[in-house]
Design a protein around this motif. Structure first.
Motif: not given
Length: 365
Positions: A207-211, A260-264, A345-349
């Motif tokens: 999926v492509t998501v707007r944040f 929890a975060a977005l990575a670039v 998209h970052i999900a640490p778990a």
């Protein structure tokens, strides 16, 4: 020892048997250790194979490499103690037994009986030990087969517990987290080897998501010029002066609740574009993902985006420790522009890379 015959039509199997018989009758392997009884010791414990399956040609290659090191150390004057072993734990053993017994699930195993199941596994683990021992001798792999360590023995298990106790007493053990593959069916974590046993190519959902960006933020970025201008002659673009969102991509949409975060990528070139009545930020190299017409308003590097805040799509971390660090842009070297949007998209778990990013940036888990 008999001399090698010069006849080109050698009976290689017979010659092989003759050499092995001479090694055994003269106790060549044992004497190598006895003659170096007082020499410095080099200890080799074999990474143990599982003997419930037949050996293959790849085992010949691996064991030949191991043997080279032991022989080299012997030639360097060491007494080389070579300990064979058998790995009698793990899913390969259990899968084999479950196929034989027709067990399809954990419930089937419990109905069959844990004790009876364990006994069936124990009977299975050394099924092909004779073939393994024969291969070991035939390839000239010198290792002590008479007194191997076996991982199901109480002696071995208790030695592991003893070692853990030593580490605990030295305060070298701590409780933490580690990302692992997991099998819901068997209720256990999986090694990479075990995962590969069921490897197949599948179509993955993505999926492509707007944040949406949080209010009152701006970035010092470049106007629309060449890449060489990035970082010079900067103009303050208030990127929240209108409806602006990061456009992020993921192949694990079920983990978005734990975002929890977005990575670039710190060195990747990003653009702010206007399309319709909104503005989006994504990698310049991934503009092809946009279906509608767009106008590029500004360019910036990933490093310039770091620290910007956005509104979460779920508020799962609203009341947890570390929430003050959540929902911000961070940099990561693994971000690429080969697919997606260049924003991850970052999900640490839920992944090794995500977990490392979470630890570096004190993100909630």
């Amino acid at each position: 020892m008999a001399k090698f015959p010069e006849n080109k039509n050698l009976d290689l199997p017979a010659l092989d048997a003759e050499i092995r018989q001479w090694w055994e009758s003269e106790r060549v392997f044992e004497r190598c250790g006895e003659l170096r009884a007082d020499a410095p010791v080099f200890t080799f414990y074999e990474g143990p194979p599982t003997a419930n399956g037949r050996p293959g040609i790849h085992h010949v290659l691996g064991r030949s490499v191991k043997d080279v090191f032991c022989r080299y150390k012997t030639m360097r004057g060491f007494r080389v103690d070579r300990k064979a072993g058998w790995d009698t734990h793990g899913l390969p053993v259990e899968i084999e037994v479950e196929k034989e017994l027709g067990l399809k699930s954990r419930e089937d195993i419990e109905a069959y009986g844990i004790e009876a199941y364990n006994q069936a596994c124990r009977a299975s683990v050394l099924r092909y030990k004779t073939q393994w021992d024969d291969l070991t001798r035939r390839i000239g792999y010198w290792v002590d087969l008479d007194a191997p360590y076996v991982t199901f023995s109480n002696e071995y298990i208790e030695s592991v517990w003893w070692l853990l106790k030593q580490l605990w007493d030295k305060e070298l053990i701590y409780k933490g987290y580690k990302i692992h593959w997991y099998s819901p069916g068997t209720g256990t974590v999986l090694s990479s080897h075990e995962v590969s046993l069921g490897y197949k190519e599948v179509q993955d959902p993505s999926v492509t998501v707007r944040f949406p960006l949080s209010a009152k933020q701006s970035i010092v970025s470049d106007p629309i010029e060449s890449e060489q201008s990035m970082g010079s002659d900067t103009i303050d673009y208030a990127i929240i002066d209108e409806r602006v969102s990061f456009l992020a991509w993921t192949t694990t949409p079920w983990t978005l609740v734990s975002n929890a975060a977005l990575a670039v990528g710190p060195k990747i070139k990003y653009v702010k574009v206007r399309t319709g009545d909104e503005c989006l930020i994504l990698a310049e190299a991934r503009l092809s993902v946009l279906e509608d017409e767009y106008e590029i308003l500004a360019t910036m590097s990933g490093a310039e985006l770091a620290g910007l805040r956005y509104q979460p799509v779920f508020d799962h971390f609203a009341n947890v420790e570390g929430k003050e660090n959540a929902w911000q842009v961070v940099t990561a070297d693994f971000v690429s522009t080969e697919d997606g949007t260049g924003i991850v998209h970052i999900a640490p778990a839920f992944g090794g890379d995500d977990y490392a990013v979470g630890q570096t940036n004190n993100l909630p888990l």
